[in-house]
Design a protein around this motif. Structure first.
Motif, mmCIF file in Angstrom:
data_model
loop_
_atom_site.group_PDB
_atom_site.id
_atom_site.type_symbol
_atom_site.label_atom_id
_atom_site.label_comp_id
_atom_site.label_asym_id
_atom_site.label_seq_id
_atom_site.Cartn_x
_atom_site.Cartn_y
_atom_site.Cartn_z
ATOM 1 N N PHE A 10 -9.921 -3.930 -8.712
ATOM 2 C CA PHE A 10 -8.614 -3.380 -8.366
ATOM 3 C C PHE A 10 -8.871 -2.387 -7.254
ATOM 4 C CE2 PHE A 10 -7.937 -4.930 -12.617
ATOM 5 C CZ PHE A 10 -6.641 -5.427 -12.593
ATOM 6 N N LYS A 11 -8.365 -2.682 -6.076
ATOM 7 C CA LYS A 11 -8.617 -1.877 -4.898
ATOM 8 C C LYS A 11 -7.804 -0.580 -4.931
ATOM 9 C CE LYS A 11 -9.810 -5.665 -1.761
ATOM 10 N NZ LYS A 11 -9.440 -6.274 -0.469
ATOM 11 N N PRO A 12 -8.132 0.373 -4.043
ATOM 12 C CA PRO A 12 -7.428 1.651 -4.043
ATOM 13 C C PRO A 12 -5.908 1.543 -3.914
ATOM 14 C CG PRO A 12 -9.454 1.885 -2.835
ATOM 15 C CD PRO A 12 -9.314 0.412 -3.152
ATOM 16 N N ASP A 13 -5.390 0.540 -3.227
ATOM 17 C CA ASP A 13 -3.932 0.428 -3.135
ATOM 18 C C ASP A 13 -3.327 0.114 -4.497
ATOM 19 O OD1 ASP A 13 -5.258 -2.100 -2.594
ATOM 20 O OD2 ASP A 13 -3.347 -2.947 -1.972
ATOM 21 N N ALA A 14 -3.985 -0.706 -5.304
ATOM 22 C CA ALA A 14 -3.495 -1.016 -6.655
ATOM 23 C C ALA A 14 -3.557 0.222 -7.540
ATOM 24 C CB ALA A 14 -4.305 -2.152 -7.268
ATOM 25 N N ILE A 103 0.194 -12.404 -7.009
ATOM 26 C CA ILE A 103 -0.058 -10.966 -7.109
ATOM 27 C C ILE A 103 0.023 -10.309 -5.738
ATOM 28 C CG2 ILE A 103 -1.856 -9.268 -7.658
ATOM 29 C CD1 ILE A 103 -2.615 -11.242 -10.011
ATOM 30 N N ARG A 104 -0.629 -10.903 -4.753
ATOM 31 C CA ARG A 104 -0.592 -10.314 -3.410
ATOM 32 C C ARG A 104 0.787 -10.446 -2.768
ATOM 33 N NH1 ARG A 104 -6.519 -12.722 -2.042
ATOM 34 N NH2 ARG A 104 -7.735 -10.917 -2.741
ATOM 35 N N ASP A 109 0.276 -5.190 0.591
ATOM 36 C CA ASP A 109 0.845 -4.479 1.737
ATOM 37 C C ASP A 109 1.456 -5.487 2.709
ATOM 38 O OD1 ASP A 109 1.356 -2.869 3.979
ATOM 39 O OD2 ASP A 109 -0.437 -1.666 3.662
ATOM 40 N N LYS A 110 2.685 -5.289 3.064
ATOM 41 C CA LYS A 110 3.369 -6.172 4.015
ATOM 42 C C LYS A 110 3.509 -5.513 5.398
ATOM 43 C CE LYS A 110 4.677 -9.383 1.016
ATOM 44 N NZ LYS A 110 3.631 -9.747 0.135
ATOM 45 N N ASN A 118 -4.706 -5.476 -0.296
ATOM 46 C CA ASN A 118 -4.167 -6.677 -0.928
ATOM 47 C C ASN A 118 -4.403 -6.696 -2.441
ATOM 48 O OD1 ASN A 118 -6.896 -7.202 -0.970
ATOM 49 N ND2 ASN A 118 -6.791 -9.024 0.305
ATOM 50 N N VAL A 119 -4.414 -5.525 -3.050
ATOM 51 C CA VAL A 119 -4.405 -5.293 -4.492
ATOM 52 C C VAL A 119 -5.754 -5.523 -5.172
ATOM 53 C CG1 VAL A 119 -3.196 -5.736 -6.678
ATOM 54 C CG2 VAL A 119 -1.949 -5.928 -4.519
#
Length: 143
Positions: A10-14, A103-104, A109-110, A118-119
């Motif tokens: 789970f990346k920092p954006d998630a 999920i993405r 991020d759009k 990308n989560v």
């Protein structure tokens, strides 16, 4: 079908968007089993190893900086053909190209860097999963 275990990060954006539980629930609803789960801060060394295929690229410092914005959550997930099925659940690496329902597509991020924010990261092959699980989990941390 092959019973496999894969690595999800789970990346920092998630983490920053409080999406970990929501996304984890999707994996569990798909029938996969959690075999290991931990939060960790990624060192320069582990990132250089994990991203060795791009560590010499001029954009790598941006990737490293992003992956160190918050701790990440490492997940060992088990299931039949879990590697390919998780990647289907995630959708393409570029969140802008990911369909709604993935999920993405739903959470990536759009606006900004949709390929980096990308989560989740997910292993792309059995060989990668084996190496990545060893990189992020120590002996006795996968059950």
């Amino acid at each position: 079908m092959a019973l496999e275990t894969t690595l999800i990060l789970f990346k920092p954006d998630a983490v920053a968007k409080n999406l970990v539980g929501t996304v984890l629930s999707r994996y569990e609803q798909a029938g996969f089993k959690v075999r290991g789960l931990k939060m960790m801060k990624l060192s320069d060394e582990i990132l250089a190893e994990h991203y060795s295929h791009i560590a010499d690229k001029p954009f790598f410092p941006d990737v490293r900086g992003f992956m160190q914005e918050t701790p990440v959550i490492a997940l060992a997930l088990e299931g039949d053909d879990v590697i390919s099925k998780v990647r289907d659940l995630l959708g393409p690496t570029d969140s802008k190209a990911a369909a709604a329902g993935t999920i993405r597509g739903d959470f990536g991020d759009k606006e900004g860097d949709a390929k980096m924010r990308n989560v989740c990261h997910a292993s792309d092959s059995p060989e990668a999963a084996e190496a990545e699980l060893k990189r992020f989990f120590g002996e006795g941390e996968i059950f």
